[in-house]
Design an enzyme around this catalytic site. Structure first.
Site, PDB file in Angstrom:
ATOM      1  N   ASN A 633      35.282   0.889  48.095  1.00  0.00           N
ATOM      2  CA  ASN A 633      36.175   1.317  47.009  1.00  0.00           C
ATOM      3  C   ASN A 633      35.348   1.234  45.731  1.00  0.00           C
ATOM      4  OD1 ASN A 633      37.909   1.118  44.710  1.00  0.00           O
ATOM      5  ND2 ASN A 633      39.632   0.595  46.022  1.00  0.00           N
ATOM      6  N   THR A 636      36.828  -1.183  42.835  1.00  0.00           N
ATOM      7  CA  THR A 636      36.764  -2.637  43.027  1.00  0.00           C
ATOM      8  C   THR A 636      35.321  -3.095  43.211  1.00  0.00           C
ATOM      9  OG1 THR A 636      37.178  -2.414  45.401  1.00  0.00           O
ATOM     10  CG2 THR A 636      39.092  -2.780  43.998  1.00  0.00           C
ATOM     11  N   GLN A 640      33.330  -5.917  41.026  1.00  0.00           N
ATOM     12  CA  GLN A 640      32.597  -7.063  41.574  1.00  0.00           C
ATOM     13  C   GLN A 640      31.233  -7.213  40.894  1.00  0.00           C
ATOM     14  OE1 GLN A 640      33.410  -9.594  44.028  1.00  0.00           O
ATOM     15  NE2 GLN A 640      35.246  -8.861  43.030  1.00  0.00           N
ATOM     16  N   LYS A 703      28.322  -3.808  53.565  1.00  0.00           N
ATOM     17  CA  LYS A 703      27.754  -5.152  53.458  1.00  0.00           C
ATOM     18  C   LYS A 703      28.462  -5.825  52.281  1.00  0.00           C
ATOM     19  CE  LYS A 703      23.317  -3.616  53.155  1.00  0.00           C
ATOM     20  NZ  LYS A 703      21.830  -3.581  53.226  1.00  0.00           N
ATOM     21  N   GLU A 707      28.696 -11.281  45.717  1.00  0.00           N
ATOM     22  CA  GLU A 707      27.761 -12.266  45.198  1.00  0.00           C
ATOM     23  C   GLU A 707      26.377 -11.698  44.886  1.00  0.00           C
ATOM     24  OE1 GLU A 707      28.993 -16.302  47.135  1.00  0.00           O
ATOM     25  OE2 GLU A 707      29.542 -14.693  48.491  1.00  0.00           O
TER      26      GLU A 707
END
Lengths: 740, 327
Positions: A633, A636, A640, A703, A707
């Site tokens: 998406n 989103t 991140q 994947k 982070e």
């Protein structure tokens, strides 16, 4: 009435969050907002010493205060069977004895909860908590990892890693030997940690808590109270940020459950901001001795990395400080060690990019220092040492588009315009610097179970216990289900955040999409097969015989590709007189996963300005290029990356849990004194998503992305600051005090 | 938080009487600092006298000065046409403080009354002579990166956190007080005090006295004024060091100067000697460095705030250069 919309979506579409309307209208209920009938409020009182014993705790005045229902301390706390059980180092996620609330009078750290004061309102409980009189037998304490490195030990759950010759950097013609430090970072989610607990009888409890893992909450609470797991319900559909700090069961959960047991009423416990600093985990300070050597053409010949972290007196918290060093670059000789120092503090906890974030600061700073020592472009040095396969285990990468990250990132950033000379670029009173760093982070996948229910009206319900603490997982799972099933997004609903739903791992470690997403993908695939089997009637014969490639599932119908026959899902269910079609699917990665090394990659490019007179550092520009496989998406995913960049700016420039070691006590434990970036600190962030599917990790090709953009980011800032000023800052955060 | 009584008088006399008669009572206006302190049990008033109903919310042009009512919000002062035009230094200082939301709540009088942000003052488990006289100063041998380099005592090395007050100190403002014994006026620079052996007392306000207004005299400093605030993040942080610099420049010569620093002392730190050193000098970086050197005489640092010995003079020069238009 407006015409009902039926929107077909694909994986990757920039869909807005499915819960966004609830969130912006206040309709999303967080753990503190259930307002259960007869609910009482508990306030935790905490220790004012770092180590010792409670000599006496006088609760009489507090008990007499208006509205007070009960005061729970170690002297009257209900017995928690799990607290007396022997330590389970096989089944526990952290080695050692978990913290036991109100177990005895031992004090392990400052701000340790020592009593729960329960009253009819928060104000009354809070006031009564000030009336407790506590005396201690104080013992000398240690909260300073830097001064206790000689006491460091090798943790039980860690194996030192080496390849080739140890200390090989020493004989390299060009080498860097330095020490790097990163500070305590506190997760500080907007929503403080909170639990509302309610018992139904003696053996059934519901907790409305803030958690990243309803199934872990359920399991750990069941274990502590010796309850059947199905009699513990952890309910947590909305979480106001967690970043790793809600991946365990903490004192506020245990306190609320104990309080509810003692009072026979629902009890809510919310932590105060200053309690969030040393009770629910933090990123521990790291001290890292890092040495790296290369031949004069920039070929790495040896790395030696000695990293020190800290833990509590009762557990051994370990994190992956060494991982980027092991896998980022091709280097034949590497020796690394990781040790812990026991401090009189609470146990640290996984914090966004746990370990890798701190470790990559040393690795990526040292690479920059090496580039200068070699008189080589920092990006060229990285290209020179690109690892064609994982140097830790010689496995091929399942996918690796790091080169694309470097290339596209450098191009977008304008890296070629950089004058390599430090202090060579200036705009008025501001020195301009450009820095970059690479990042690597595991792309893992875990077991997950998902249930799908199709109704005769064609609507699809997909369920998992998974949490969505904010990254948008629920949206992605809705999207995967709608894409695979060909149901309109308006007809597709995902249910999450409830331990009564099918098993999901915790939402951490950047593996939620790969784990739960795969299960969603597979359960929907299985559901389609069931539909094919069930379809009857003249139109269906051809469809039943059709191979998977000849069938299409779209707009809520199954049909032949040549459109000679089709049936809506609802019709298929009606044919069979089925009130519902339900499929449950367990999913986990296949054996192929072990044959490959799966990682996400990134390259961060940062431009800073440093005021020549005041040493203030501001970020001008960030380009973050990320290989996170297939993007599920775009909206989103970009968020991140933004989030990681904001975190990176915070750790690089301002976040630091300060402890006065004389008292072993945090001194800046509020959001006024502990600085996190505010809007004005965050520049335009240019996100590049490589968006190429990984063929191994999961069927979608995704994947992790939560982070990876943070890994190496702080070094990119420090490298840019060096380029701007000629000053190398090896201890974060980079404040004006260090630059003026 | 300790429970408290609350009253909201509409007459000034009722408000001042209520606080004068009750040693546990405090005035509350915006409450942006007091409520935090009450939540952390640093301050535990038994009665709050809410003065928000009092008619102290006007900014008025008077003969030779502008009067700012004590209850005018920080954002209203910062945006006021008169203030922006005549005292841009004050407007800049206010805008550099806190956040828009806080500035909407915070008042002029409340800003003057805000307490230090010293770590030790905020934690009742740690020593602090300001919070608990006689308990010792936690900061002197503790974490003192934010602390004073001027005017401290062995009892307290905390700094005053206000930006507004630094500008008002530089602008020769006067404070109007009203109390049980009537009204009085004191120079703004005498409103706050140094810690000495009574660090628990921040100001020279007497019990029951209420800040009614601040008078700012007209001055020739509007053209060349700058408030520089140095901080760890771009906004919403207290100053490591701040400088209020205002110059009256004619024909490239400094006729007179006004200079004060924040973040360096227990009160806004007016730099009279440096002002004198600037008077009559040409506008030049050299003049400014000379003034900065004078300003820094007597400065002394602790373990973690030694950077201020360099940051402060750098900031003075930077602020003066910006004020003079040569940055």
């Amino acid at each position: 009435m407006t015409k009902e919309r039926m929107t077909q979506v694909k994986m990757g579409d920039p869909l807005s969050r499915v819960e966004s309307l609830l969130k912006v209208t206040g309709g999303a209920k967080y753990a503190a907002e259930y307002n259960l009938p007869n609910e009482a409020i508990g306030v935790l009182a905490t220790s004012t010493i770092a180590r010792g014993r409670i000599k006496n705790i006088d609760t009489r005045e507090a008990e007499r205060a208006p509205g007070v229902v009960a005061v729970v301390t170690h002297e009257n706390a209900p017995e928690i069977p799990g607290y007396s059980a022997s330590v389970d180092n096989e089944g526990s996620r952290v080695y050692g004895q978990e913290f036991r609330l109100f177990f005895d009078g031992t004090i392990y750290h400052n701000y340790q909860p020592i009593a729960l004061v329960i009253a009819d309102t928060f104000a009354r409980a809070d006031q009564a908590a000030t009336l407790l009189k506590v005396t201690y037998e104080e013992e000398s304490h240690d909260t300073d990892v830097r001064n206790s490195l000689d006491k460091a030990f090798k943790p039980e759950r860690h194996d030192d890693y080496s390849r080739g010759e140890a200390g090989a950097y020493k004989s390299a013609p060009v080498k860097i030997e330095q020490e790097y430090q990163t500070p305590i970072q506190v997760h500080n989610p907007m929503e403080p940690h909170v639990t509302t607990a309610v018992w139904e009888g003696d053996n059934k409890v519901t907790v409305y808590n803030k958690t990243q893992a309803t199934k872990i909450s359920q399991k750990e609470i069941a274990k502590s109270f010796e309850l059947d797991e199905e009699n513990v319900r952890a309910y947590s559909p909305f979480v106001g940020g967690a970043f790793g700090s809600s991946s365990r069961v903490w004192p506020q959960e245990m306190a609320a459950i104990m309080g509810a047991k003692v009072t026979g009423r629902p009890v809510q416990v919310v932590l105060k901001r200053n309690q969030v600093f040393n009770m629910v985990g933090y990123r521990p300070r790291s001290v890292q001795k890092f040495s790296i050597g290369a031949t004069t053409d920039g070929t790495l010949t040896g790395i030696t990395h000695d990293a020190y972290g800290s833990t509590s007196q009762y557990e051994q918290f370990t994190e992956r400080l060494l991982d980027p060093t092991k896998t980022m670059y091709s280097c034949p000789n590497l020796d690394s060690r990781y040790k812990l120092v026991r401090l009189d503090m609470s146990t640290p906890c996984w914090t966004r990019g746990p370990g890798e974030t701190s470790g990559s600061f040393a690795l990526e700073s040292a690479m920059d220092e090496l580039a200068y020592a070699l008189n080589m472009d920092p990006l060229a040095l990285r290209l020179k040492n690109y690892a064609e396969k994982d140097p830790e285990n010689d496995k091929p990468w399942s996918s690796n588009y790091l080169m694309e990250c470097y290339e596209q990132g450098a191009e977008r950033f304008g890296w070629s315009k950089r004058n390599p000379e430090p202090r060579s670029m200036r705009e008025g009173d501001w020195l301009i610097g450009m820095g970059m760093a690479s990042g690597i982070y595991k792309a893992a996948r875990d077991r997950a179970v998902v249930r799908a229910k199709l109704s005769p009206d064609g609507s699809l319900l997909v369920q998992s216990a998974v949490a969505d603490t904010g990254p948008g997982s629920a949206t992605i799972f809705t999207q995967i289900a709608a894409d695979v099933m060909g149901t309109a997004i308006e007809n597709t609903r995902f249910e999450w955040g409830d331990s009564t739903l099918p098993y999901a791992p915790g939402q951490f470690g950047s593996h939620t999409t790969a784990s739960v997403g795969s299960a969603v993908y597979e359960v929907c695939t299985a559901l389609k097969q069931r539909l094919q089997q069930l379809a009857t009637g003249t139109a269906s014969a051809a469809m039943q015989q059709a191979g998977p490639d000849e069938l299409v599932f779209e707009n809520g119908t199954m049909g032949l590709k040549d459109r000679s026959a089709s049936l809506s899902y609802g019709e298929i269910l009606k044919q069979q007189n089925l009130p519902q079609l339900e499929v449950i699917k367990e999913s986990e990665g296949g054996p192929l996963l072990d044959e490959y090394s799966s990682k996400s990659f990134c390259a961060n490019f940062v431009e800073v300005r440093v005021h020549a007179a005041t040493g203030e550092v501001r970020i001008n520009k960030v380009v973050s290029a990320v290989d996170a496989g297939k993007i599920m998406n775009y909206k989103t995913a970009e968020s991140q990356v933004y989030g990681s960049v904001v975190w990176g700016i915070g750790i690089a420039l301002m976040e630091e849990g300060k402890i006065d070691h004389r008292f072993g006590r945090h001194v800046n434990n509020d959001l006024e004194k502990y600085h996190v970036p505010i809007s004005a600190d965050v520049p335009e962030v240019d996100v590049i998503l490589i968006n190429k599917p990984d063929p191994v990790v999961d069927p979608m090709g995704a994947k992790g992305i939560g982070e990876i953009p943070l890994i190496g980011f702080t070094a990119a800032v420090a490298n840019a600051v060096y380029h701007a000023t000629g000053k190398r800052i090896r201890e974060l955060p980079i404040t004006p005090a260090k630059l003026v | 938080m300790k429970q408290f009584q609350y009253m909201r008088p509409t007459k000034q006399k009722a408000a001042t009487d209520a606080v004068a008669k009750d040693p546990t009572a405090l005035f509350i206006a915006g409450g942006t600092n007091l409520i935090d302190l009450m939540k952390r049990e640093v301050m535990q008033p038994e009665k709050l006298v809410d003065i928000n109903m009092l008619p102290l919310k006007k900014i008025e042009q008077r003969n030779g000065s502008v009067r700012i009512g004590a209850l005018v919000s920080n954002s209203a002062v910062a945006e006021d046409r008169l203030i922006v035009e005549k005292f841009p230094l004050l407007s800049q200082a206010l805008v550099s403080g806190a956040s828009a939301q806080l500035r909407n709540m915070a008042t002029v009088g409340g800003n003057m009354m805000q307490r230090t942000r010293c770590y030790y003052f905020y934690d009742t488990a740690l020593p602090c002579n300001k919070r608990e006289p006689g308990s010792g100063c936690g900061a002197i041998e503790g974490i003192n990166d934010q602390h004073a380099i001027f005017g401290f005592s062995e009892n307290c090395i905390a700094v005053n956190p206000s930006d507004m007050s630094v500008a008002l100190a530089a602008l020769d403002a006067t404070v109007l007080l009203s109390g049980p014994k009537g009204e009085r006026r004191i120079p703004f620079i005498d409103f706050h005090r140094l810690p000495g052996d009574q660090p628990e007392v921040d100001t020279n306000l007497m019990r029951g006295e209420l800040i009614v207004a601040v008078d700012v005299p007209e001055s020739p400093y509007a053209q060349n004024a700058h408030y520089l605030k140095v901080r760890e993040r771009a906004s919403f942080a207290f100053a490591l060091v701040s400088v209020a610099a205002a110059l009256d420049i004619q024909n490239n010569t400094i006729q007179s100067a006004r200079l004060a620093m924040g973040g360096v002392a227990h009160k806004p730190w007016r730099l009279f000697d440096a002002e004198k050193a600037l008077a009559g000098k040409p506008v030049s970086e050299e003049s400014f460095w000379q003034a900065a050197e004078v300003a820094m005489r007597g400065a002394k640092a602790f373990e973690h705030n030694a950077f201020k010995l360099k940051l402060a003079p750098n900031s003075i020069v930077q602020a003066l250069k910006t004020a003079a238009g040569i940055a």
